[in-house]
Motif scaffolding. Structure first.
Motif, PDB file in Angstrom:
ATOM      1  N   ILE A   1      31.502  44.446  43.253  1.00 22.10           N
ATOM      2  CA  ILE A   1      31.176  45.683  42.528  1.00 22.10           C
ATOM      3  C   ILE A   1      30.063  46.484  43.187  1.00 22.10           C
ATOM      4  O   ILE A   1      29.885  47.652  42.866  1.00 22.10           O
ATOM      5  N   GLU A   2      29.314  45.863  44.110  1.00 17.86           N
ATOM      6  CA  GLU A   2      28.208  46.577  44.736  1.00 17.86           C
ATOM      7  C   GLU A   2      28.672  47.261  46.010  1.00 17.86           C
ATOM      8  O   GLU A   2      29.205  46.622  46.916  1.00 17.86           O
ATOM      9  N   VAL A   3      28.453  48.561  46.084  1.00 18.53           N
ATOM     10  CA  VAL A   3      28.766  49.353  47.265  1.00 18.53           C
ATOM     11  C   VAL A   3      27.524  50.158  47.615  1.00 18.53           C
ATOM     12  O   VAL A   3      26.944  50.792  46.728  1.00 18.53           O
ATOM     13  N   PRO A   4      27.052  50.127  48.878  1.00 15.00           N
ATOM     14  CA  PRO A   4      25.862  50.906  49.233  1.00 15.00           C
ATOM     15  C   PRO A   4      26.019  52.363  48.845  1.00 15.00           C
ATOM     16  O   PRO A   4      27.056  52.984  49.069  1.00 15.00           O
ATOM     17  N   GLY A   5      24.992  52.901  48.228  1.00 13.21           N
ATOM     18  CA  GLY A   5      25.019  54.289  47.808  1.00 13.21           C
ATOM     19  C   GLY A   5      25.617  54.513  46.435  1.00 13.21           C
ATOM     20  O   GLY A   5      25.715  55.649  45.983  1.00 13.21           O
ATOM     21  N   SER A   6      26.023  53.437  45.758  1.00 11.68           N
ATOM     22  CA  SER A   6      26.628  53.560  44.431  1.00 11.68           C
ATOM     23  C   SER A   6      25.919  52.611  43.480  1.00 11.68           C
ATOM     24  O   SER A   6      25.466  51.538  43.876  1.00 11.68           O
ATOM     25  N   ASP A   7      25.801  53.005  42.199  1.00 15.02           N
ATOM     26  CA  ASP A   7      25.106  52.155  41.242  1.00 15.02           C
ATOM     27  C   ASP A   7      26.067  51.129  40.644  1.00 15.02           C
ATOM     28  O   ASP A   7      27.284  51.183  40.826  1.00 15.02           O
ATOM     29  N   LEU A   8      25.483  50.161  39.909  1.00 11.58           N
ATOM     30  CA  LEU A   8      26.275  49.066  39.370  1.00 11.58           C
ATOM     31  C   LEU A   8      27.262  49.547  38.306  1.00 11.58           C
ATOM     32  O   LEU A   8      28.377  49.028  38.204  1.00 11.58           O
ATOM     33  N   ASP A   9      26.854  50.514  37.489  1.00  7.96           N
ATOM     34  CA  ASP A   9      27.770  51.014  36.465  1.00  7.96           C
ATOM     35  C   ASP A   9      29.033  51.594  37.101  1.00  7.96           C
ATOM     36  O   ASP A   9      30.146  51.402  36.599  1.00  7.96           O
ATOM     37  N   THR A  10      28.850  52.299  38.213  1.00  7.30           N
ATOM     38  CA  THR A  10      30.016  52.848  38.911  1.00  7.30           C
ATOM     39  C   THR A  10      30.906  51.728  39.430  1.00  7.30           C
ATOM     40  O   THR A  10      32.138  51.781  39.325  1.00  7.30           O
ATOM     41  N   GLY A  11      30.279  50.679  39.997  1.00  6.23           N
ATOM     42  CA  GLY A  11      31.056  49.549  40.496  1.00  6.23           C
ATOM     43  C   GLY A  11      31.796  48.818  39.392  1.00  6.23           C
ATOM     44  O   GLY A  11      32.962  48.430  39.559  1.00  6.23           O
ATOM     45  N   LEU A  12      31.140  48.625  38.242  1.00  9.49           N
ATOM     46  CA  LEU A  12      31.800  47.966  37.123  1.00  9.49           C
ATOM     47  C   LEU A  12      32.965  48.805  36.593  1.00  9.49           C
ATOM     48  O   LEU A  12      34.034  48.278  36.251  1.00  9.49           O
ATOM     49  N   GLY A  13      32.760  50.117  36.532  1.00  9.88           N
ATOM     50  CA  GLY A  13      33.847  50.994  36.096  1.00  9.88           C
ATOM     51  C   GLY A  13      35.019  50.963  37.046  1.00  9.88           C
ATOM     52  O   GLY A  13      36.186  50.959  36.626  1.00  9.88           O
ATOM     53  N   ARG A  14      34.727  50.939  38.358  1.00  7.61           N
ATOM     54  CA  ARG A  14      35.806  50.887  39.349  1.00  7.61           C
ATOM     55  C   ARG A  14      36.595  49.584  39.217  1.00  7.61           C
ATOM     56  O   ARG A  14      37.831  49.571  39.264  1.00  7.61           O
ATOM     57  N   LEU A  15      35.883  48.458  39.046  1.00  7.08           N
ATOM     58  CA  LEU A  15      36.559  47.168  38.897  1.00  7.08           C
ATOM     59  C   LEU A  15      37.441  47.174  37.643  1.00  7.08           C
ATOM     60  O   LEU A  15      38.581  46.686  37.665  1.00  7.08           O
ATOM     61  N   ARG A  16      36.942  47.706  36.544  1.00  7.74           N
ATOM     62  CA  ARG A  16      37.701  47.737  35.303  1.00  7.74           C
ATOM     63  C   ARG A  16      38.997  48.538  35.474  1.00  7.74           C
ATOM     64  O   ARG A  16      40.077  48.097  35.048  1.00  7.74           O
ATOM     65  N   ARG A  17      38.903  49.708  36.121  1.00  4.86           N
ATOM     66  CA  ARG A  17      40.095  50.539  36.304  1.00  4.86           C
ATOM     67  C   ARG A  17      41.140  49.844  37.170  1.00  4.86           C
ATOM     68  O   ARG A  17      42.331  49.812  36.831  1.00  4.86           O
ATOM     69  N   HIS A  18      40.697  49.288  38.300  1.00  2.00           N
ATOM     70  CA  HIS A  18      41.647  48.643  39.202  1.00  2.00           C
ATOM     71  C   HIS A  18      42.253  47.389  38.565  1.00  2.00           C
ATOM     72  O   HIS A  18      43.444  47.107  38.744  1.00  2.00           O
ATOM     73  N   ALA A  19      41.433  46.631  37.834  1.00  2.00           N
ATOM     74  CA  ALA A  19      41.951  45.420  37.202  1.00  2.00           C
ATOM     75  C   ALA A  19      43.004  45.761  36.150  1.00  2.00           C
ATOM     76  O   ALA A  19      44.033  45.086  36.040  1.00  2.00           O
ATOM     77  N   LEU A  20      42.754  46.816  35.378  1.00  2.00           N
ATOM     78  CA  LEU A  20      43.740  47.239  34.384  1.00  2.00           C
ATOM     79  C   LEU A  20      45.054  47.649  35.049  1.00  2.00           C
ATOM     80  O   LEU A  20      46.141  47.339  34.566  1.00  2.00           O
ATOM     81  N   ALA A  21      44.952  48.360  36.174  1.00  2.00           N
ATOM     82  CA  ALA A  21      46.157  48.816  36.864  1.00  2.00           C
ATOM     83  C   ALA A  21      46.963  47.649  37.423  1.00  2.00           C
ATOM     84  O   ALA A  21      48.177  47.763  37.620  1.00  2.00           O
TER      85      ALA A  21
END
Length: 587
Positions: A533-553
């Motif tokens: 979930i950690e990507v340089p230049g991005s916060d943790l909330d963004t990473g958690l949201g990205r993981l949630r979207r991809h996991a749902l898909a």
């Protein structure tokens, strides 16, 4: 921002009532910001602080900032009684420091300056806000180089005023060498290093550049050919394995590869017939580029030749000179060192990665419950670390799941991971209590019988018969929350059961909480490390949201497919990744 810790003391933290202030003023600030409570413990950091300190916010919360990363210029720990930051915190006043060092999470020591301002409420100290800025580590070196270059330029101008243009050319070449040194030092990957080298050499110093590497006693591989912009066609034809160099040939490339010194050729030299298959291929390359002047230098030293660098100029009016030979020879030595280091690093990394993969256990087969796991090492340029997963059956038939991350990115971290893995298995098997109690015992034993300073993990127990119903009981030691996907299309982070990371010293008498949640049939549970979930230049909330979207898909996909695609859809991480997935059967 005021809250109460379990021991009854007040602490400063960012609450849900004030997200706008933090997001728009602090989170978007390019300067690292840390908020400390009156005891000097970290209660909030912004993304810039996570990047500068090389640590995730969840790992830093509750830790003493001074003990965690404050160091003196020599890298040693500063006695607490001598720390100006702690003195200012105790006295409730502002302070700053301009010549300190910070120990990053990856073990690198960086120079910093800091400024601290107290937080007060009705005259009572509530903590402190600390701004941290990385200072340029090579500022002094660049200033000294600039001063030396300036003195040399003044002397040369006074003694040989007629050669001003030559001096400027030399300065430009020296600057190029300095830039190449800086760029090459930023990577341990051979292909990336050579790509960066080519972009600096062409067109600033040459019209064409070719790099040949030795891959055996007489094997040569042309790994890079770079020409003028717009002349890409045909360059691929010159790359690949070259004919044997041989020992008796006298062509410049063969002699350089066999330990000879640098060679400067003009058009007449290149007209000599080639005396080996390798020389013939190289001669054809020079002819195709329209070479008028050529420099060939060894990569490395004469005792350790890694390969050869060939630079080509096509304008007869601007041939290479002896000064260019010296500069390119220096570049060749530096490139050879980078390649040699990269190869050693690659061998070490391969051993470490193999060791870590072998330490990760095979998954059990708990009836109709499906399990899948993935381990992905950190991308090129990083060492393997302490990310790990585990799944095993307890003696009462309960399925135990573990995901964890040991501090560090080296063999020590991997070894510490193995120690924690073995101890946790023993404690879980022997102790029938809730997960929080098991992890409490692990925390108590960690410093006595392992070398691990700090770690995060989730211990989860899947309780219920093979046909269900099932209940998940878990505790989290500073680790990202599990993600539960249900058949009705919902995705929920299980954020209960949170406590401080292992090694952070819970308050006397404190115990880690355990949480429980029903698991519907057909649901999928994901345990993962922060590299996902950690990507340089991005916060943790963004990473958690990205993981949630991809996991749902991907929730409808087979479990192995979900794990494979989930890792590929979460790009950009600089950390290693561990992923453990569970799927319950449908009645």
């Amino acid at each position: 921002m005021e809250g109460v810790r379990p021991d009854g003391e007040r602490e400063w933290r960012l609450s849900a009532a004030e997200p706008g202030l933090w997001r728009h003023v602090v989170e978007q600030l390019g300067t690292a910001v840390a908020v400390l409570d009156p005891a000097g413990r970290i209660v909030a950091v912004n993304p810039a602080a996570e990047r500068l300190l090389g640590r995730a916010a969840a790992v830093m919360y509750g830790q003493d900032l001074h003990d965690l990363c404050h160091r003196d210029p020599g890298g040693a720990r500063i006695p607490r009684e001598h720390c100006p930051l702690l003195r200012a915190l105790a006295e409730g006043r502002s302070a700053r420091g301009d010549d300190d060092r910070c120990l990053r999470g990856d073990g690198r020591l960086i120079p910093i300056s800091w400024s601290a301002t107290p937080l007060t409420d009705d005259g009572v100290s509530q903590g402190m806000v600390v701004l941290i800025v990385e200072t340029a580590a090579d500022r002094r070196a660049r200033r000294e180089r600039a001063e030396r270059a300036e003195r040399a330029e003044r002397a040369e101008r006074a003694e040989r005023a007629a050669h001003t243009s030559a001096l400027e050319s030399l300065t430009e070449r020296l600057t190029l060498v300095a830039e190449i040194t800086d760029v090459l030092g930023q990577t341990l990957e051979v292909d990336e290093a050579l790509a960066r080298l080519s972009r600096l050499l062409v067109p600033r110093l040459a019209d064409w550049a070719a790099v040949d590497l030795r891959v055996g006693s007489h094997q040569v591989h042309r790994v890079a050919v770079t020409g003028p912009e717009g002349r890409d066609a045909g360059q691929e034809d010159w790359r690949g394995h070259l004919p044997s160099a041989g020992d008796a040939a006298h062509s410049p490339l063969v002699q350089v590869l066999n330990g000879g010194g640098p060679v400067l050729q003009d058009r007449a030299d290149m007209d000599a017939p080639p005396d080996s298959p390798l020389a013939a291929v190289h001669s054809a390359f020079l002819g195709a580029t329209g070479a008028a002047s050529v420099i060939t230098v060894p990569l490395g030293t004469r005792r350790q030749v890694t390969g050869a660098l060939t630079l080509v100029r096509t304008d007869p009016a601007h041939p290479f000179g002896t000064g260019d030979v010296d500069v390119v020879s220096d570049i060749g030595r530096r490139v050879g060192l980078v390649i040699d280091n990269a190869r050693r690093f690659g061998r070490q990394r391969a051993v470490a990665e193999a060791m870590q993969r072998n330490l990760l256990p095979p998954l059990p087969r708990p009836g109709r419950i499906q399990l899948a796991a993935r381990y992905q090492p950190a991308p090129a340029g990083s060492q393997v670390g302490g990310d790990w997963y585990d799944a095993f059956m307890l003696k009462d038939g309960t399925l135990a799941l573990v995901i964890g991350d040991v501090e560090g990115h080296d063999l020590t971290a991997a070894a510490g991971m193995a120690q924690l893995h073995a101890i946790l298995r023993s404690l879980a098997w022997d102790h029938a209590g809730p997960p929080g109690a098991v992890v409490d015992r692990l925390d108590d034993a960690m410093h006595a019988i392992t070398t691990v300073p700090m770690a995060t993990l989730v211990l989860a127990l899947v309780e219920g018969p093979d046909t269900g119903p099932w209940t998940l009981r878990w505790t989290s030691a500073g680790h990202p929350p599990p993600l539960l996907l249900t058949p009705d299309g919902n995705a929920q982070y299980l954020e209960a059961g949170q406590a401080l990371l292992l090694g952070a010293d819970l308050d006397a008498g404190g115990h880690r909480p355990s949480a429980a949640h029903a698991l519907p049939p057909g649901s999928t549970l994901l345990l993962y490390t922060d590299g996902l979930i950690e990507v340089p230049g991005s916060d943790l909330d963004t990473g958690l949201g990205r993981l949630r979207r991809h996991a749902l898909a991907l929730a409808h996909e087979p479990l192995d497919t979900l794990c494979d695609r989930l890792s590929s859809r979460m790009p950009g991480s600089t950390d290693d990744i561990a992923l453990l997935a569970l799927r319950l059967p449908v009645p």
